[in-house]
Structure formats: structure tokens, C-alpha cells
Design an enzyme around this catalytic site. Structure first.
Site, PDB file in Angstrom:
ATOM      1  N   SER A   7     -16.366  45.069  30.234  1.00  0.00           N
ATOM      2  CA  SER A   7     -17.580  45.507  30.899  1.00  0.00           C
ATOM      3  C   SER A   7     -17.262  46.490  32.036  1.00  0.00           C
ATOM      4  CB  SER A   7     -18.337  44.281  31.392  1.00  0.00           C
ATOM      5  OG  SER A   7     -19.654  44.602  31.593  1.00  0.00           O
ATOM      6  N   ASP A  43     -24.665  43.003  21.839  1.00  0.00           N
ATOM      7  CA  ASP A  43     -24.615  43.119  23.301  1.00  0.00           C
ATOM      8  C   ASP A  43     -25.832  43.898  23.813  1.00  0.00           C
ATOM      9  OD1 ASP A  43     -23.956  43.555  25.931  1.00  0.00           O
ATOM     10  OD2 ASP A  43     -21.932  44.297  25.537  1.00  0.00           O
ATOM     11  N   HIS A  52     -22.427  40.107  24.841  1.00  0.00           N
ATOM     12  CA  HIS A  52     -21.599  40.818  25.814  1.00  0.00           C
ATOM     13  C   HIS A  52     -20.274  40.100  26.112  1.00  0.00           C
ATOM     14  CE1 HIS A  52     -20.817  43.704  28.898  1.00  0.00           C
ATOM     15  NE2 HIS A  52     -20.803  42.794  29.859  1.00  0.00           N
TER      16      HIS A  52
HETATM   17  C1  LIG Z   1     -24.096  42.874  36.107  1.00  0.00           C
HETATM   18  C2  LIG Z   1     -23.320  43.092  34.861  1.00  0.00           C
HETATM   19  O1  LIG Z   1     -23.526  42.409  33.886  1.00  0.00           O
HETATM   20  N1  LIG Z   1     -22.468  44.103  34.855  1.00  0.00           N
HETATM   21  C3  LIG Z   1     -21.721  44.398  33.679  1.00  0.00           C
HETATM   22  C4  LIG Z   1     -21.584  45.876  33.557  1.00  0.00           C
HETATM   23  C5  LIG Z   1     -20.405  43.676  33.830  1.00  0.00           C
HETATM   24  O2  LIG Z   1     -19.431  44.222  34.316  1.00  0.00           O
HETATM   25  N2  LIG Z   1     -20.405  42.395  33.472  1.00  0.00           N
HETATM   26  C6  LIG Z   1     -19.331  41.480  33.765  1.00  0.00           C
HETATM   27  C7  LIG Z   1     -19.865  40.297  34.503  1.00  0.00           C
HETATM   28  C8  LIG Z   1     -18.631  40.974  32.520  1.00  0.00           C
HETATM   29  O3  LIG Z   1     -17.455  40.576  32.628  1.00  0.00           O
HETATM   30  O4  LIG Z   1     -19.216  40.942  31.459  1.00  0.00           O
END
Ligand SMILES: CC(=O)N[C@@H](C)C(=O)N[C@@H](C)C(=O)O
Length: 833
Positions: A610, A701, A733
């Protein structure tokens, strides 16, 4: 080619030679040994019936790789204090399987246990109330009343009232009526679900809460009456009757409900959190910035015999966590604050009721001091017997620690050991003692029992005893590999202090370094980067990272500025500077360990998911000579594409513009916005990338949609960079399911002979509400009696999602049973995906 040899050639998966296949086999075996280590999800303590000592239940989980799910089980123990100030845990010999159970909630007295089973299909939700010896009551709540009970750790809330007659909870509201049509056109009036020669229209599209909530209906508040019919003397309630709680705006999504302290009044209050959908529902998973408020709603008191003799208030105040720093700034997560409301004992609540600040947001902490509160939930019973001290876990730089908080004075004490760099997590309280787990990147969790050193003299030092338990047992191989490792938490000074706008932003950040103890030549290094960006990599045990270090990689786990646990100023220094400040912090941390001679600079790889994938892909573009390989899970690669498809477009604005992002956020980004997003994205640097890169992508996702990762990976391929994509068609995700495809494709005929069916089961079939079948994945799943009545009904195994066609007719079975001709039910599992 010698044809005699050709016949014996082993078939290898595409692209593998024999040696590589052997290495894969041994690594995957080791990975399974790590994966199989259990984790504790929850624990509860009950007073012993004998009055001596106490008893505890631990809800444990372990991945079930074959079924692509988690196995859940419960293990009990009795706890007794010994004369030498020691504590003895006597564990039950085996755990009890809890698969199919969504939630378990003990009643306040500990004499009842509520077990909720959510259905996989359109069947009713099952509520069971257990006593110590048997199932006392069972209620089946149909879909027309509500859908699944929320068990997501966010909206989730289940609360018994003080006399244990009512249970308040959050569940999916029932589906609205859809317009139906037949050959004449629109049908007036609501049509039944299975009316033939008619069909249903889609109805209006409804906004959902994004990632993890696809297909979930709005969370709404309900209460269930759980008393004996005979003890009822108040009209609206019947045993097993569910009421939708009235007086709550339809548009409000509700969650985290609790009963307020009982008051001397005919009415009781339910307190809950409400999230408004105005202007629309943006993704809520990991997003504490979604505005919400505390609400109290009056519920007419049900009076049971028990209630009259038990109206002593057992609480004086309500304590709550606030994410105001996150809501105000627009970042998805930030430093928390803690507040108290003194609850009016006469039940006369008014909107001007005072909110008292207990722990304010900490902007910048002095060296070694409390960096602020980072805690997303409380224990259900967090209080010590003084009635004003609560015990909770919070992040403190790279560690999770246990805090005691006096909610009257605001005093905060770090009560878990501070010297080892281990992370601690409180599981439950046993009176004034604490049951916790403590672990490190190289130490599997250990249960600890905490006692106040000297209660009488009111000292605040805690003594922690080791508790031996079977829960975290791992293979000898794993134990031996871990014993050769070491770890430390390194302070990394900020490079360009003069650029820092706040004191907190100039303070050093941290990296956890894991390496082999015998380090003749430095091992290859994996740089590990968390996402968010406002989350944190803790110094606790992680099975996947321990596996990587056991294979002989050193790990550099960087908590770059913007991570949780370091004060609000350091956190707020990142929005607006993503792709530069965070990238440079990671490079500074790498240079720091290279300068110390701890790593081999020619063997550095990087991985992250992410926002961690955003950093990974930025790093291989901005510092192409530094990395020999990279791995990215659902990476943010192109913000200008993501903003149009993600469930959190506001995140793109806030993180790339900083504080102004919240105000300029729009659903219709201008060309200027899109150019700005592009300028902040890893795709800007794609032409410089050299490192072979693997992409792990979840096709479902909603947070960082798969198209972004695919676009970047294809662009790398186009440029001749070695690229591998593994797509998980049914995953979201987080990618938590090991198998890329969760549908089993085999056609399995499960027709059984009479011998396979337990006679006992056969005989009590008519009395059963649901029938338990073994799925080929090894798990049991239930088919309800209603489903069995319809032949060829398709059910779905909740563990592996295999579709099972039940070819069986209950009347047929009953006939045959009465004729003494017990033909077994025929069952057939097929993949209908
Ligand atoms: C707020 C959020 O979900 N941001 C994403 C871009 C992200 O980096 N998520 C993290 C928490 C993850 O590890 O999935």
C-alpha cells in the site's frame, strides 16, 4: 531425446528447475511451520465457582491454509496464586474448535456466554446463550429482522445490560424492498422472494463504507430480550424478541454500542457512535478521520424480578477515545485523546453535559517521555478495583506498551518493562492483575501475569511473572533458527533539520534492525516499509518477518516520520511531502546501517504494501542503484489514477497537498490536481527502475484498486525490467488468503453409505434445527433445516467457500425412516464458481 527417460521426467511448475523446486519445497515447509504458530485474539477471566482463584478462556486463531481461512478455537485455564507469590495456570488438555462462531461475549456476571453465528447465505443469524453446563437458549433471527451481526472490530458492539435481560448489538439493517416485475410489467405491492414468473429490479444503488464493506448493509442498532418468558412483566419484551432501537436517524451508521451505567429511572440509555453519510460514505477501514459523534438513546427499561433487586449503579462515568486530531487535519490516523463524561445518576442527560479531557493530544514529547496515546480500542473491562484506573495498550515509538491511566487525575504510567525493546499487549484483567503477551521480532509471544508490587503502600511498580502455556509452541526447527537471531531499535537522526517546521519533526525516528548473531559477513538486507502512511511497524513478533530473518536475511524495519507513536508534530510533518520526506527517511536509515558496517550495500532489497508499496516503488525509481530487487503488495503507484477509483480519494488530496488537501478535496479533480498527483507518484520515476520487482495484487481491492499496480507493472515490463505479477482474484487490500484462488475446482461426490452417518445424528435429525456436514476442506459447516427441505439447495462452506449441492429431500428421508429404510442423504460438492 531419449524417450525412455522422457517417460520418467518429473513435471515441474513452469519456470522451475529441479534445484529451485527443492529450495521452494523446503522454504514453503518452513513458512508453514511459522504460519502454524497460534495467536491469541481475545481473553476473558471469570471468578471460580469455588471462590478460590479464577478461570480464563483464550480465543485463539491459527491459519487454515487449505481452507484459506482462520481456524478459531478456545482454550481454558484455571489460575491460582501460590504462596511464594507465584501464579499457576492449569491449562485444559485440548482447545475447543469455534469455527462458525462469529462472536462470543460473556455476560457481566460471567454466568452466561453469548455465542453468535452469522450466516453465510440468506439463513437466520443464530444467538445462543450458554450456561456453564448447557445451551440455555437459542434464538434464530431471520433476515427480515436484520442481517449479519457486525463482527468487524469497528462498527462491532455487543453489550449485555447490567441485569443480563437485554443484549444490545449492531447488525446489518434488513434489505429494502426491491421493485418487482412480471409479464404485465411493474407489480404493485411487495413481492415474495421466490414468487415464480416474476423478477426483481436492482433498486437504487446504495453507497457503502468501502474496503472490507462491499455488500454489507448499513449498521443499525437492535436489542434482544434474553430472559425467561416467565420473569417478564413489561409489555414490549418477549423472550427472544428483537427490537430495532427507535429514535435514530435512518442515515446514521451506528456502532460500538454500550449500555450506560444504570440510573434510577424507568429508562436506560444506550450509548453508541454514529457516523453520518453526509456528503457520502468514504472508505472507513483504517480511516479514523471519518467524523462521528457519541449518541445516547433512551430505551424503555424492561423490568425482570432480577432487575428490581439489582439497580445498584456499577459505573459513574463514560470514557471514550477521540480521533479529533485526525478528523481536524484530514489524515487517516493520528494521535488520540481520551475523555470522560460523568454520567448523571438521575438519568437526566442533557446536550451540555461536560466533557472532561483526560489525556490530551501530545504534540512533541521530550526524550523518553509519553509520546501520546495511540490506541484503537479498550478491553471490555479495563478497570482496576479503585474504579478510576484503566489499563490499556498503546504505541510508544516502535514498541507497544501497557499503560495505566487514572481517569480522574490524568496520570499516565508505562507499566510494562521499558528496557528490552519488546512489545506488550494487554489481553484481560484478573481482578487487579493483568494478563498480557509480550514478544519481539525474534521471540514468539510469551504470556505474562502482572501484579502491583505493593498494593498496600500504593506504589505503582508492577511485577511481571512468566506464564508457561501451550499456545505459542513452535517446531524445534523454528526455535533453533530464532535463537540465532538478534534485534535492536536504532535511533535515526533527521538529515535536514533546518527544513523542519516543528520541533517534533526534527526529532529522530526509529528503525528496528534484525540480524543474525554470528555475522562474519553481513547478510543480505530486506528493508521493510509499513503502509498508511500513518501506522507503525511494532517490535512485536511477526510470523512472516521472522520467517524471512530465519532464511538468513537481515531486516531493517523503518518507522519513517509520519508513523504513529512519535507525537503529533512528527506525524503531521509528512502530509504534503510524501514521495520525498518519507523516501529520504528510508534512505537515511539504510545509510545509517551501511555506515555501521551492519549490511552488505550490494545486497539490499525492499518490500512494502500500500503506502509501503508506494515507498518501495519510489525507492527503486529514485535510488535505482541501491536495490537489487523489490516486492510490492497493492502499491500506490499513480495517485492521478487512484484518485478516480479508490474508496478514499480524500487521502490522495491530504497526503499529497498537506493541510490544504482537506479543503480542496473534490470528486472532480482538476487537470492541475491530476498533474500534482502525478508529480508525487512513483510512476514519475519509472524510466530509472532497474530492480526486478514482484507485485502481489488483490483483484477486489477497493482501497488501491488493482489497475494502479497493473499499470505500473506493465510499464516496467514494457521497459524490459524483470517483473512478476501474482494476482489474487478474490482477495482485497490486505491479501490475507494464502491461496490465489479460493474456489476448489474438483467435483467431489460425497454420497455416503449409512455407516458414515452417526446413528445418533440420524435419530435426532428431526429435532435438529441445523445439520452439520463435513466439507472436503476438513471444516464442518451447517445446513439449516429449511435448506434441507428444498432438494438440490446450494450451500456454501464458510471456511473454504466451496459450494455444496445438497441433493436430499427431507420428506423422502422421513418416509424412508418410518419404513425402516434408512437411505443416507446424498451429498455432492461441486464448484459452481
Ligand atoms: C489509509 C489507507 O488505507 N492507506 C493505504 C494507502 C495504506 O497504506 N494502507 C495500509 C494501512 C496497508 O498496509 O494496507
Amino acid at each position: 531425446m531419449d524417450s525412455s527417460k522422457a517417460g520418467t521426467v518429473k513435471e515441474l511448475p513452469v519456470g522451475l528447475d529441479e534445484a529451485t523446486e527443492e529450495e521452494y519445497a523446503s522454504q514453503s515447509k518452513l513458512l508453514q511451520e511459522f504460519t502454524n504458530i497460534s495467536s491469541i485474539d481475545k481473553a476473558w477471566v471469570f471468578k471460580s465457582e469455588s471462590g478460590i482463584g479464577s478461570q480464563a478462556m483464550f480465543l485463539i486463531s491459527q491459519p487454515n491454509l487449505l481452507a484459506n481461512k482462520k481456524r478459531k478455537f478456545m482454550l481454558s485455564t484455571s489460575i491460582s496464586k501460590e504462596s511464594n507469590n507465584n501464579v499457576n495456570f492449569q491449562w485444559a488438555p485440548f482447545p475447543v474448535e469455534m469455527t462458525g462462531v462469529s462472536i462470543t461475549v460473556p455476560s457481566p456476571s460471567g454466568s452466561k456466554l453469548l455465542v453468535i453465528r452469522n450466516p453465510e447465505n440468506e439463513s437466520p443469524t443464530q444467538f445462543e446463550i450458554w450456561s456453564s453446563s448447557r445451551l440455555e437458549k437459542e434464538f434464530r433471527i431471520p433476515q427480515s429482522t436484520h442481517g449479519s451481526v457486525y463482527a468487524d472490530g469497528w462498527f462491532e458492539g455487543i453489550s449485555w445490560n447490567s441485569d443480563e435481560s437485554l443484549i444490545a448489538y449492531v447488525a446489518e439493517e434488513p434489505s429494502p424492498c426491491k421493485p418487482s416485475f412480471d409479464c404485465q410489467g411493474y407489480k404493485q405491492g411487495a413481492a415474495k422472494d421466490k414468487e415464480c414468473m416474476s423478477w426483481k429490479g436492482q433498486g437504487d444503488w446504495e453507497e457503502e463504507w468501502g474496503e472490507c464493506y462491499a455488500g454489507k448493509r448499513q449498521p443499525a442498532l437492535f436489542s434482544l430480550c434474553a430472559v425467561e418468558e416467565s420473569s417478564l412483566n413489561f409489555p414490549p419484551y418477549h423472550s427472544g424478541k428483537v427490537h430495532a432501537v427507535k429514535g435514530i436517524a435512518k442515515s446514521l451508521s451506528v456502532g460500538q454500542v454500550v449500555w450506560a451505567p444504570p440510573v434510577e429511572s424507568i429508562d436506560q440509555y444506550l450509548v453508541f457512535v454514529g457516523w453520518s453519510a453526509d456528503p457520502r460514505k468514504l472508505g472507513i477501514k483504517y480511516c479514523y478521520n471519518r467524523p462521528c459523534a457519541l449518541y445516547a438513546v433512551k430505551v424503555p427499561l424492561y423490568k425482570s424480578e432480577a432487575a428490581e433487586s439489582d439497580l445498584n449503579p456499577d459505573g459513574k462515568f463514560i470514557v471514550f477515545l477521540s480521533a479529533i486530531a485526525s478528523v481536524d487535519s484530514g489524515v487517516h490516523s493520528a494521535t488520540d485523546s481520551l475523555h470522560r463524561i460523568d454520567w448523571p445518576t438521575d438519568g437526566k442527560l442533557c446536550s451540555s453535559t461536560k466533557i472532561i479531557d483526560v489525556i490530551p493530544v501530545v504534540n512533541c514529547a521530550e526524550d523518553g517521555q509519553f509520546p501520546g496515546l495511540y490506541c484503537s480500542s479498550f478491553l471490555s473491562k479495563p478497570w482496576l478495583s479503585d474504579g478510576c484506573t484503566m489499563i490499556l495498550s498503546s504505541y510508544w515509538r516502535s514498541c507497544q506498551v501497557i499503560l495505566s491511566v487514572n481517569v480522574l487525575s490524568g496520570e499516565v504510567l508505562r507499566i510494562s518493562a521499558a528496557d528490552s525493546g519488546f512489545s506488550w499487549n494487554v489481553l484481560t484483567l484478573d481482578g487487579d492483575n493483568i494478563i498480557a503477551v509480550c514478544s519481539s521480532p525474534i521471540d514468539v509471544p510469551q504470556i505474562k501475569y502482572g501484579c502491583l508490587v505493593d498494593k498496600a503502600t500504593n506504589t505503582t511498580a508492577w511485577h511481571w511473572l512468566n506464564v508457561s502455556s501451550p499456545i505459542f509452541k513452535c517446531s524445534e526447527k523454528v526455535t533453533s533458527l530464532l535463537s540465532h537471531l538478534q534485534f535492536g531499535i536504532t535511533q535515526i537522526p533527521v538529515k535536514d533539520v533546518s527544513d523542519c517546521l516543528t520541533k517534533g519533526a526534527a526529532q529522530s525516528f526509529e528503525a528496528i534492525f534484525v540480524s543474525s548473531k554470528v555475522n562474519n559477513a553481513p547478510d543480505p538486507l530486506i528493508v521493510v516499509l509499513h503502509g498508511g502512511p500513518h501506522s507503525v511497524s511494532l517490535s512485536s513478533f511477526s510470523k512472516s518477518l521472522a520467517f524471512l530473518s530465519s532464511l538468513g536475511f537481515s531486516l531493517l524495519i523503518v518507522n519513517y516520520r509520519g508513523s504513529l507513536g512519535f507525537g503529533e508534530e512528527a506525524l503531521q510533518s509528512l502530509p504534503g511531502k510524501i514521495g520525498s520526506q518519507d523516501v529520504n527517511d528510508v534512505l537515511t536509515a539504510i545509510d545509517h546501517v551501511i555506515e555501521k558496517g551492519l549490511v552488505n550495500p550490494s545486497k539490499i532489497t525492499v518490500l512494502g504494501g500500500s503506502h509501503g508499496g508506494f515507498l518501495t516503488t519510489h525507492l527503486i525509481g529514485q535510488a535505482p542503484d541501491k536495490f537489487v530487487a523489490a516486492a510490492a503488495r497493492n502499491p500506490v503507484c499513480n495517485l492521478s489514477a487512484m484518485v478516480a477509483t479508490t474508496d478514499i480519494p480524500d487521502w490522495c488530496y491530504v497526503e499529497s497537498y498537506g493541510s490544504k488537501g482537506k479543503t480542496i478535496f473534490t470528486e472532480a479533480p482538476s487537470a492541475e490536481h491530476l498533474t500534482h498527483f502525478y508529480s508525487k507518484s512513483p510512476i514519475l520515476h519509472i524510466s530509472k527502475v532497474k530492480a526486478p520487482t514482484i507485485f502481489l495484487l488483490g483483484a477486489q481491492d477497493l482501497r488501491v484498486p488493482v489497475s494502479g499496480g497493473l499499470q505500473y507493472a506493465r510499464a516496467l515490463k514494457e521497459r524490459g525490467v524483470e517483473t512478476k505479477i501474482i494476482l489474487f482474484p478474490n482477495d482485497i487490500h490486505a491479501i490475507e488468503r494464502g491461496q490465489p484462488n479460493k474456489h476448489i475446482t474438483a467435483l467431489i461426490n460425497l454420497t455416503m453409505s449409512c455407516d458414515d452417518v452417526e446413528i445418533e445424528d440420524m435419530q435426532c435429525y428431526e429435532e435438529l434445527q441445523a445439520y452439520t456436514y463435513p466439507c472436503p476442506c476438513g471444516d464442518l459447516f451447517q445446513i439449516t433445516k429449511e435448506e434441507l427441505k428444498i432438494s438440490e439447495e446450494i450451500a456454501r462452506c464458510p471456511s473454504c467457500s466451496l459450494y455444496i449441492t445438497v441433493i436430499y429431500n427431507a420428506e423422502d428421508f422421513a418416509d424412508k425412516k418410518s419404513n425402516n429404510n434408512l437411505e443416507p442423504p446424498k451429498r455432492q460438492a461441486v464448484d459452481v464458481a
